[in-house]
Design an enzyme around this catalytic site. Structure first.
Site, PDB file in Angstrom:
ATOM      1  N   ASP A  82       0.851  -1.194   0.000  1.00 51.37           N
ATOM      2  CA  ASP A  82       0.000   0.000   0.000  1.00 51.37           C
ATOM      3  C   ASP A  82       0.884   1.241   0.000  1.00 51.37           C
ATOM      4  OD1 ASP A  82      -3.232   0.408   0.714  1.00 51.37           O
ATOM      5  OD2 ASP A  82      -1.999   2.183   1.045  1.00 51.37           O
ATOM      6  N   ASP A  98       3.852   2.535  -4.307  1.00 52.81           N
ATOM      7  CA  ASP A  98       2.796   2.859  -5.271  1.00 52.81           C
ATOM      8  C   ASP A  98       2.744   1.727  -6.301  1.00 52.81           C
ATOM      9  OD1 ASP A  98       1.315   3.849  -7.369  1.00 52.81           O
ATOM     10  OD2 ASP A  98       2.207   5.858  -7.291  1.00 52.81           O
ATOM     11  N   LYS A 163     -11.270  -4.508  -7.214  1.00 47.40           N
ATOM     12  CA  LYS A 163     -12.364  -3.534  -7.178  1.00 47.40           C
ATOM     13  C   LYS A 163     -12.409  -2.779  -8.501  1.00 47.40           C
ATOM     14  CE  LYS A 163     -12.340  -0.257  -3.902  1.00 47.40           C
ATOM     15  NZ  LYS A 163     -12.835  -0.246  -2.527  1.00 47.40           N
TER      16      LYS A 163
END
Ligand code: SAM
Length: 290
Positions: A82, A98, A163
Site C-alpha cells: 500500500d 505505489d 475492485k
C-alpha cells in the site's frame, strides 16, 4: 460524527470491530469468497492496496487454515502493498509503495523469488475527487497496474480479484481482462453499498495468450488509446454480474438500531498516517488561505 452514530448507521462497520477486522471491507472479501470459493487451497497471495489490512487479515486466517490441511506444503506467503504504512500483521510481508510504479512491481515480483502466487487481490481506490470521469480513470489505472503485476506473479490457473467502478468505459476493461482470463465475473457483495458504483471483478483460471510476455508497460499510457472505446461486435464483452453475500443478511445501506447491550467500540486499527492529518496541518498553517 460521533462514534456510536457511525456504529448505528453502518452495520458492517460495527460488525468489523466486534469480529476483530481492521475495516468493514473484510466482509466484501469474505462474501466474495463465499460465492466463488477462490481462497480454497491457496498458499501464496498478493494483496495490492492493502491498508489498513482487513483483506490481509482474511488471507492470513484462510491461508493458515489451508496450511493446517496440507502441513507438508511450504508455509503460506502473503505480500501486502500500500501507499500508506500498515500496522504489522502475523505472516504478512508488507511493502510500502505505489503499485503504478515499476520499482514497486519489481519488489513484489522479487518476494516470490521466481515462484508464483495462487491469487492476486486488489481493493485499490484513489482518493475520490467527485469528478466521476476522473475517479473512474484513476481507478482504471490502478486496476491496470494491478493486472500488470498479476501477469508477472500469478500462476496459470490462478485468480485475480479487484475492485472496479462500473462506469461507462467498463467494457474496455472487461475486454482486456478477457484476454488473460476465460472466466470474468462482476460481483457486488451485500456489504458494498448499493449507492456506490463499486463492484468487484473475479477473474478465474489465468491463461495468458500463448505468445504473451509480461512487460512493465502501462497498457493505457504506453499504447495507442484512440478508438479503443468504440468496441463493437465480438470485441464487446458481456461479463456476467452476480450479487453475493447472504441475501437475508444485513443491507449495507440500511440503518439498524443499536440494542441496549451494545457498547461503542474503538476502531481496531486506527490509521498510522491518516491523510486528513496533513490536510489539518496545512489548514492550521493557513495554507489554504494564501
Ligand atoms: N482492502 C483494504 C482493507 O481491507 O483494509 C482497504 C483498501 S482501501 C479501500 C484502498 C487503499 O488503496 C488505500 O489504503 C490506499 O492507500 C490504497 N492505494 C490507492 N492508490 C494506491 C497506489 N497507487 N498504490 C498503492 N496503494 C494505493
Amino acid at each position: 460524527m460521533g462514534k456510536s452514530s457511525k456504529d448505528k448507521r453502518d452495520v458492517y462497520y460495527r460488525l468489523a470491530k466486534e469480529e476483530g477486522w481492521r475495516a468493514r471491507s473484510a466482509f466484501k472479501l469474505l462474501q466474495l469468497d463465499e460465492e466463488f470459493n477462490f481462497l480454497q487451497g491457496v498458499q501464496r497471495a498478493v494483496d495490492l492496496c492493502a491498508a489498513p489490512g482487513s483483506w490481509s487479515q482474511v488471507l492470513s486466517k484462510r491461508l493458515s487454515e489451508n496450511h493446517k490441511q496440507t502441513p507438508q506444503e511450504p508455509e503460506p506467503k502473503i505480500v501486502a502493498v500500500d501507499l500508506q504504512a500498515m500496522a504489522p500483521l502475523d505472516g504478512v510481508i508488507q511493502l510500502q509503495g505505489d503499485i503504478t510504479k515499476k520499482s514497486t512491481a519489481e519488489k513484489i515480483i522479487s518476494y516470490f523469488d521466481g515462484g508464483m502466487a495462487d491469487i492476486v487481490i486488489c481493493d485499490g481506490a484513489p482518493d475520490v475527487t467527485g469528478l466521476h470521469d476522473m475517479d473512474e480513470y484513476i481507478q482504471a489505472q490502478l486496476l491496470l497496474a494491478a493486472l500488470n503485476i498479476t501477469t508477472h506473479v500469478l500462476r496459470p490457473g490462478g485468480t485475480f480479484v479487484a475492485k472496479i467502478f462500473r462506469g461507462k468505459d467498463i467494457t474496455l476493461l472487461y475486454s482486456q481482462l478477457k484476454i488473460f482470463f476465460p472466466t470474468v465475473t462482476c460481483s457486488k457483495p451485500r456489504s458494498s453499498r448499493n449507492s456506490s458504483i463499486e463492484a468487484f471483478i473475479v477473474c478465474q483460471n489465468y491463461q495468458p495468450p500463448a505468445d504473451y510476455t509480461p512487460t512493465m508497460a502501462n497498457p493505457l499510457l504506453d499504447l495507442q488509446y484512440d478508438g479503443m472505446n468504440e468496441l463493437t461486435g465480438p470485441n464487446r464483452t458481456i461479463v456476467p454480474f452476480i450479487a453475493c453475500g447472504d441475501l437475508n443478511g444485513y443491507d449495507a445501506d440500511r440503518t439498524y438500531p443499536l440494542t441496549s447491550s451494545y457498547k461503542a467500540l474503538d476502531p481496531l486499527q486506527p490509521p498510522i498516517t491518516a491523510p486528513y492529518k496533513t490536510a489539518m496541518e496545512l489548514k492550521r498553517n493557513n495554507f489554504y488561505n494564501k
